[in-house]
Structures are given as structure tokens and as C-alpha cells.
Design an enzyme around this catalytic site. Structure first.
Site, PDB file in Angstrom:
ATOM      1  N   TYR A 186       0.792  -1.203   0.007  1.00  0.00           N
ATOM      2  CA  TYR A 186      -0.169   0.261   0.013  1.00  0.00           C
ATOM      3  C   TYR A 186       0.635   1.311  -0.059  1.00  0.00           C
ATOM      4  CZ  TYR A 186      -3.747   2.849   1.666  1.00  0.00           C
ATOM      5  OH  TYR A 186      -4.755   3.945   1.599  1.00  0.00           O
ATOM      6  N   LYS A 197       0.865   4.188  -3.040  1.00  0.00           N
ATOM      7  CA  LYS A 197       0.506   5.595  -2.772  1.00  0.00           C
ATOM      8  C   LYS A 197       1.851   6.441  -2.865  1.00  0.00           C
ATOM      9  CE  LYS A 197      -3.829   5.208  -1.596  1.00  0.00           C
ATOM     10  NZ  LYS A 197      -4.781   5.532  -2.363  1.00  0.00           N
TER      11      LYS A 197
END
Length: 264
Positions: A172, A176
Site C-alpha cells: 500500500y 501510494k
């Protein structure tokens, strides 16, 4: 609103068309709702087509079937952001239905948390696919329409996890962070065509996902925030609305943090 010079009657994005991915619930739904409140015609796209239709019905104040009828200014449709054809179809459908595409919000996301030692390659690929590849596909498809119109605003949803990194979220956090790089590179490519590309980095926001955290973990994270509270989806939506509107007309390649001061 009446006190702001140059604000269109009907809202900050009155008369414009928008596509929001991952809009069936949570932050995406709130973004779509606020854009609609400010005058935009909005397509809510979600991997779950039924959820997208119900969310669109909620915003429109009608039932799911009627939302898809002629003349409606908010619609829901299924879209798998990891699939090139699916993304292109969502952009095409929005442009045909509303006469163009002025705003794209790449919001769709998933989590597959695990320590580096325990995370599978499949879970890494899944998160990178939805967040990073999905945003790239969205930017590419939307900018093809916007370039010809010589106008448009693309807003990518990153995360403070992409700034600092979170243990248990190597997938993640990497995705991002990648969205920030994508945003800046695309902004440089598209600026001369009148297309702006910016990003928003939310921090701890009260959603179904974060409220499922153990209370003591949530409280500890909240205590680290200078404003001493978690944010609301509406507060993320406000930053997106700003970037989608002409109030940010001289901004591109920017990353706005919506985190209560955390990690500043």
C-alpha cells in the site's frame, strides 16, 4: 459561496462532468456527493456495479433503476480499474452521457496488509494493480479526452502512508508513493494542453475500514495527530473539490495533505 469572486452560480463545478472511481462507499461516495452538490454531473464507478447504482440513487434521491434513465445527472456503473477496457469504457460512457469529461478522481483502492515476511506476491500485485496501475489507466484514458478539449482536472488519491510508510503495508505504501510520482510526471506532460493533475494525501480518516481497527490502535494513531482527531470523508472531499474547481486553476503537480497536521 456568494462572497467568492468568480464562483459559478450553482456551485464550484457547476455544469461540469466528473467520474469518480471507488465511489460506491466511503471517501469516494463523499467525493461524488460533494461534486454533485456543487453542480457537477457525476458518474460513480465501482467494481461492484450494484453498489455503484445504489450509491448513485442515494445521491440523486431516487431508486437505482431511475438513476440510469435519460436526463439524470448522476449515474452508477461497474468498473474494474485494473482492466484497461473497463476504464476506457467508463471514461467513454461518461463523456458520451454528459457531453465531455472535465473531472476525474482516481479513488479506488484496496488493502492486503501483512508483514513483509508474510505478504504474498499476489497480495502485493493486487494492491499495486488497483491503486497504481488503476490510477495510471484512469489518467491515460481521461487525459485522451481532456487533451482534445484543452481543459480538465485529474485528482489522484494518495495517502500519508505513501509519504512515511506504514509497517505491514509495504504494498500500500509503495502504491501510494507511486501515485505521487505518477501525478507529477503526468502534470508535466499535460500542462501545455490545459489539463491539471494533482493529488490528495489523506491521513487517518473515519471510514468503515479504519473503524474496524482495534480501538486501542485507533486511539494511539489519533493521539499522534496534532489536531487530536481523525478526519471525516467530507474533509477529504473538500480538498478534491478545491482541486477540481477553478479556485486551483494555477495548481498542477501539487500534493495536498489532509491529515490534521500529522507528518508535517
Amino acid at each position: 459561496m456568494g462572497g467568492l469572486t468568480g464562483v459559478p452560480v450553482g456551485g464550484l463545478v457547476a455544469g461540469r462532468s466528473a467520474l469518480v472511481t471507488g465511489a460506491g462507499q466511503g471517501i469516494g461516495l463523499e467525493i461524488a456527493r460533494l461534486l454533485h452538490e456543487h453542480g457537477a454531473r457525476v458518474t460513480l464507478a465501482d467494481v461492484d456495479a450494484e453498489r455503484a447504482a445504489k450509491a448513485a440513487a442515494e445521491i440523486a434521491g431516487g431508486d437505482a433503476d431511475s438513476v440510469l434513465g435519460p436526463g439524470r445527472d448522476v449515474i452508477g456503473l461497474g468498473c474494474d480499474v485494473t482492466d484497461e477496457t473497463s476504464v476506457e469504457n467508463a471514461v467513454r460512457h461518461t463523456a458520451e452521457r454528459f457531453g465531455g469529461l472535465d473531472i476525474l478522481v482516481n479513488n479506488a483502492g484496496i488493502t492486503r496488509d501483512a508483514s513483509l515476511r508474510r505478504m504474498s506476491a499476489a497480495d502485493f500485485d493486487a494492491v499495486i494493480g488497483v491503486h497504481l496501475k488503476g490510477s495510471w489507466l484512469g489518467v491515460r484514458a481521461a487525459s485522451a479526452v481532456m487533451r482534445e478539449a484543452r481543459r480538465g482536472s485529474i485528482v489522484n488519491i494518495s495517502s500519508l502512508s505513501g509519504k512515511s510508510g506504514n509497517p505491514g503495508q509495504t504494498n500500500y505504501s509503495a502504491a501510494k508513493a507511486g501515485i505521487v510520482g505518477l501525478t507529477k510526471a503526468a502534470a508535466k506532460e499535460l500542462a501545455h494542453r490545459g489539463v491539471r493533475v494533482n493529488a490528495v494525501q489523506p491521513g487517518l480518516i473515519r471510514t468503515a475500514m479504519t473503524e474496524a481497527m482495534p480501538p486501542e490502535v485507533f486511539a494511539a494513531r489519533e493521539a499522534d495527530i496534532p489536531m487530536k482527531r481523525a478526519g471525516q470523508p467530507r474533509e477529504v472531499a473538500g480538498a478534491v473539490l478545491f482541486l477540481a474547481s477553478d479556485l486551483s486553476g494555477y495548481m498542477t503537480g501539487a500534493v495536498l495533505e489532509v491529515g490534521g497536521g500529522r507528518l508535517m
